[in-house]
Write a protein that holds these residues in place. Structure first.
Motif, short mmCIF file in Angstrom:
data_model
loop_
_atom_site.label_atom_id
_atom_site.label_comp_id
_atom_site.label_asym_id
_atom_site.label_seq_id
_atom_site.Cartn_x
_atom_site.Cartn_y
_atom_site.Cartn_z
N SER A 143 0.83 -1.22 0.00
CA SER A 143 0.00 0.00 0.00
C SER A 143 0.87 1.27 0.00
CB SER A 143 -0.98 -0.03 1.19
OG SER A 143 -0.29 -0.15 2.40
N TRP A 145 1.49 5.76 0.59
CA TRP A 145 1.60 6.62 1.78
C TRP A 145 0.51 7.69 1.87
CZ3 TRP A 145 2.07 11.19 -0.62
CH2 TRP A 145 2.85 11.29 -1.78
N LYS A 169 2.39 -5.08 3.32
CA LYS A 169 3.51 -4.15 3.52
C LYS A 169 3.04 -2.73 3.26
CE LYS A 169 6.55 -2.70 0.53
NZ LYS A 169 6.63 -1.29 0.95
N PHE A 218 -1.63 -4.41 -5.38
CA PHE A 218 -0.70 -3.28 -5.26
C PHE A 218 -1.41 -1.95 -5.48
CE2 PHE A 218 1.91 -0.14 -7.48
CZ PHE A 218 2.98 0.02 -6.61
N THR A 219 -1.14 -0.98 -4.63
CA THR A 219 -1.57 0.40 -4.88
C THR A 219 -0.35 1.29 -4.81
OG1 THR A 219 -3.71 -0.06 -3.88
CG2 THR A 219 -3.13 2.25 -4.19
N GLY A 220 -0.13 2.06 -5.86
CA GLY A 220 1.03 2.95 -5.90
C GLY A 220 1.11 3.61 -7.26
N SER A 221 2.31 3.99 -7.63
CA SER A 221 2.46 4.75 -8.87
C SER A 221 2.46 3.82 -10.09
CB SER A 221 3.77 5.54 -8.83
OG SER A 221 4.85 4.63 -8.77
N THR A 224 5.91 2.14 -10.67
CA THR A 224 6.15 0.95 -9.85
C THR A 224 5.22 -0.19 -10.28
OG1 THR A 224 6.70 2.42 -8.03
CG2 THR A 224 6.40 0.13 -7.47
N GLU A 242 -3.63 -0.76 -8.64
CA GLU A 242 -4.33 0.53 -8.54
C GLU A 242 -3.26 1.60 -8.64
OE1 GLU A 242 -7.42 1.11 -8.56
OE2 GLU A 242 -8.45 -0.65 -7.81
N LEU A 243 -3.22 2.32 -9.76
CA LEU A 243 -2.04 3.13 -10.04
C LEU A 243 -2.37 4.62 -10.11
CD1 LEU A 243 -0.50 0.65 -12.64
CD2 LEU A 243 -0.19 0.70 -10.16
N CYS A 276 -5.17 9.73 -5.25
CA CYS A 276 -5.00 9.18 -6.61
C CYS A 276 -6.06 9.75 -7.53
CB CYS A 276 -5.06 7.66 -6.57
SG CYS A 276 -6.50 7.00 -5.73
N GLU A 373 1.53 13.51 -13.52
CA GLU A 373 0.75 13.49 -12.28
C GLU A 373 1.52 14.26 -11.22
OE1 GLU A 373 0.59 9.82 -9.98
OE2 GLU A 373 -1.47 10.27 -9.40
P1 NAD Z 1 5.02 4.04 -5.02
O1 NAD Z 1 4.74 3.30 -6.28
O2 NAD Z 1 6.30 4.77 -4.90
O3 NAD Z 1 4.98 3.07 -3.76
C1 NAD Z 1 3.84 2.28 -3.47
C2 NAD Z 1 4.28 1.09 -2.64
O4 NAD Z 1 5.09 0.24 -3.44
C3 NAD Z 1 5.09 1.42 -1.40
O5 NAD Z 1 4.69 0.55 -0.37
C4 NAD Z 1 6.52 1.14 -1.86
O6 NAD Z 1 7.37 0.82 -0.80
C5 NAD Z 1 6.32 -0.07 -2.76
N1 NAD Z 1 7.34 -0.27 -3.80
C6 NAD Z 1 8.24 0.61 -4.27
N2 NAD Z 1 8.98 0.05 -5.25
C7 NAD Z 1 8.52 -1.21 -5.42
C8 NAD Z 1 8.83 -2.27 -6.31
N3 NAD Z 1 9.78 -2.17 -7.25
N4 NAD Z 1 8.12 -3.42 -6.20
C9 NAD Z 1 7.14 -3.54 -5.30
N5 NAD Z 1 6.78 -2.57 -4.43
C10 NAD Z 1 7.46 -1.41 -4.49
O7 NAD Z 1 3.75 4.99 -4.81
P2 NAD Z 1 3.55 6.07 -3.66
O8 NAD Z 1 4.47 7.21 -4.01
O9 NAD Z 1 3.60 5.42 -2.35
O10 NAD Z 1 2.04 6.51 -3.89
C11 NAD Z 1 1.66 7.52 -4.76
C12 NAD Z 1 1.15 6.95 -6.06
O11 NAD Z 1 0.13 6.00 -5.80
C13 NAD Z 1 0.50 7.99 -6.94
O12 NAD Z 1 0.87 7.76 -8.29
C14 NAD Z 1 -0.98 7.74 -6.77
O13 NAD Z 1 -1.79 8.20 -7.82
C15 NAD Z 1 -1.01 6.27 -6.61
N6 NAD Z 1 -2.21 5.84 -5.90
C16 NAD Z 1 -3.15 5.13 -6.59
C17 NAD Z 1 -4.33 4.75 -5.95
C18 NAD Z 1 -5.40 3.99 -6.69
O14 NAD Z 1 -6.26 3.42 -6.03
N7 NAD Z 1 -5.39 3.94 -8.01
C19 NAD Z 1 -4.53 5.08 -4.62
C20 NAD Z 1 -3.54 5.80 -3.94
C21 NAD Z 1 -2.38 6.16 -4.60
#
Ligand code: NAD
Length: 470
Positions: A143, A145, A169, A218-221, A224, A242-243, A276, A373
């Motif tokens: 997830s 931050w 995690k 996975f939720t993040g960028s 990633t 979820e990106l 997001c 973004e």
């Molecule tokens: P990030 O991709 O940097 O990190 C997300 C998670 O992935 C963290 O827990 C990080 O430690 C982990 N991570 C980093 N590198 C990795 C790898 N190579 N393999 C697996 N895990 C890894 O994203 P962030 O900066 O924490 O969050 C912001 C982003 O998340 C923004 O782009 C936002 O739009 C997106 N987001 C999307 C949603 C959605 O539901 N679509 C919701 C919230 C945030």
């Protein structure tokens, strides 16, 4: 004072040889430490989840429903301490941390009402054909931050209701509230059903490549997300991604400018833009463009940005230094390119990662602030006159997460909702997310969905059982 919270593996506290520092983004200072888990701790967590799986998936659906509901009750009971941790590590104002934590509790209550999805395709004297949806196994959940508690619950509740076990995690930037949640779950769930581990940049890739997981949620960028998908490929793990997004708002001239400005402001700047599905580009019709820009600047001037723990703060800092540097670089890029950059709000001085609410006045479509973004408190406003043109511009992005349309004309709103390429379209409101409605991204904003029946099914494998009767 430095706080420490342990991981939860197999229903017990777990440590790692090293620790990670956690900073308060409101002052940039380290205030806590958490375990920096590596391959050994990950293995232990996966082993615990694997051991817990047979008994957990054999439990009747109703028992798992009851336990998911109890997670919600536990979160409510311990809400105040979770809120304090969340505000301190994430930076968001206390009231918004409360909204997140109580929202997570309500989410559990809602998910706990979901019934076991079994489709009966044929039930005749000759045949019974049914499709069940069985758990995948051990899920790896990762997830971000911005909403650490809520977005972790979006994974935990449906995954375990469906009969999976999990290793979760949170982001190393915001690990504390989720670690505390892990501690609280020790009293609710059998050992090993939900394990919570923390670690630095190396831990995510170890998880996504680990053969012990059947699925990665996975939720993040988006950047990633691509790595996660590639790393999941060798063992053909299921993935839900979820990106990121670059969500357009389209504002037509038939709206009330003042009311819409207030709503548009919160659509863009809730959580200081770190949502997001925040509005990240606002297309405003030429007839009301100047009035809307002024009205947004007025709203910005009236809201207070500050330490989330201080009463009266309604906007907090950017959550971490790399993101702070990124948002500042985007604003600087606009200045360098001669865009009119309006610093509409005020921000505290000091070591905190504060960036005042900033509007960029009609930059060209190919400006970085329009194309990328920003995920922070800056918003480009763009003029438009023609409906076809604005639809094309709204869709001219690799992202497709969400969009908002602001108009009194329902037929026009529907036309736009039909044609905007996004997983969610909100008309005359924003950020309206329901535990019962599918939420996900089109194009490079994601793969699969969370929430609703679709979100629950993502934690299952379909299994069709066909029986020939005499
Ligand atoms: P990030 O991709 O940097 O990190 C997300 C998670 O992935 C963290 O827990 C990080 O430690 C982990 N991570 C980093 N590198 C990795 C790898 N190579 N393999 C697996 N895990 C890894 O994203 P962030 O900066 O924490 O969050 C912001 C982003 O998340 C923004 O782009 C936002 O739009 C997106 N987001 C999307 C949603 C959605 O539901 N679509 C919701 C919230 C945030």
């Amino acid at each position: 004072m430095t706080d420490f919270i342990a991981m939860t593996i197999d229903g017990r506290a777990a440590e790692a040889p090293n620790r990670l520092e956690v900073r308060n983004p409101a002052d940039g200072q380290v205030f806590a430490a958490v375990p920096d888990a590596g391959a050994a701790e990950l293995d232990l967590a996966i082993q615990a989840a694997t051991r817990a799986l047979p008994a957990w998936r054999a439990k009747p659906w109703a028992e798992r429903q009851a336990l998911v509901a109890r997670i919600g009750e536990t979160i409510s009971t311990h809400a105040e301490e979770l809120i304090r941790l969340l505000t301190r590590e994430q930076g968001k104002p206390t009231e918004q941390a409360r909204f997140e934590v109580l929202g997570a509790a309500q989410w559990c209550a809602a998910v706990a009402t979901m019934v076991e999805p079994i489709e009966v395709i044929e039930d005749t004297a000759a045949h019974r054909v049914e499709t069940r949806h069985v758990p995948i196994g051990v899920v790896g959940a990762i997830s971000p931050w911005n909403f650490p508690v809520m977005l972790s619950i979006w994974k935990i509740a449906p995954a375990i209701l469906a009969g999976n076990t999990m290793v979760l995690k949170p982001s190393p930037f915001t690990p504390l509230a989720v670690l505390r949640l892990g501690e609280l779950l020790r009293d609710v769930l059998p050992p090993g059903v939900v394990n919570v581990i923390t670690g630095g940049d190396a831990l995510g890739p170890l998880m996504t490549g680990h053969p012990g997981f059947g699925k990665i949620s996975f939720t993040g960028s988006t950047a990633t997300g691509r790595r996660v998908m590639a790393s999941a490929a060798p063992t053909l793990k299921r993935v839900t991604l979820e990106l990121g997004g670059n969500d357009p708002a389209v504002v037509f001239p038939d709206v009330d400018v003042r009311t819409t400005a207030e709503q548009l402001f919160w659509s863009a700047f809730t959580n200081s833009g770190q949502v997001c599905v925040a509005t990240k580009r606002a297309y405003v019709h030429d007839e009301i463009y100047d009035d809307m820009l002024n009205a947004l600047a007025e709203v910005a001037a009236a809201v207070r940005m500050g330490d989330g723990r201080e009463q009266g703060s309604v906007l907090g800092p950017v959550q971490n230094k790399p993101q702070y540097d990124r948002v500042r670089a985007l604003i600087e890029d606009s200045r360098q390119n001669g865009h009119r950059v309006i610093e509409a709000g005020a921000a505290p001085e000091g070591e905190g990662y504060f960036i005042p609410v900033t509007l960029v006045d009609n930059p060209p479509e190919d400006a970085r602030i329009v194309q990328e973004e920003q995920f922070g408190p800056v918003l480009p406003l763009l003029r438009f006159t023609d409906e076809e043109d604005v639809i094309a511009r709204a869709n001219a992005t690799e992202y497709g997460l969400a969009a908002t349309v602001w108009t009194a004309d329902e037929a026009r709103a529907r036309r736009l909702a039909d044609r905007i390429e996004a997983g969610s379209v909100w008309i005359n409101e924003a950020l309206a997310i329901s535990p019962f409605a599918a939420f996900g991204g089109h194009k490079q904003s994601g793969v699969g969905v969370e929430n609703g029946l679709g979100g629950l099914l993502e934690f299952t494998n379909p299994k069709t059982v066909t029986m020939k009767r005499a």
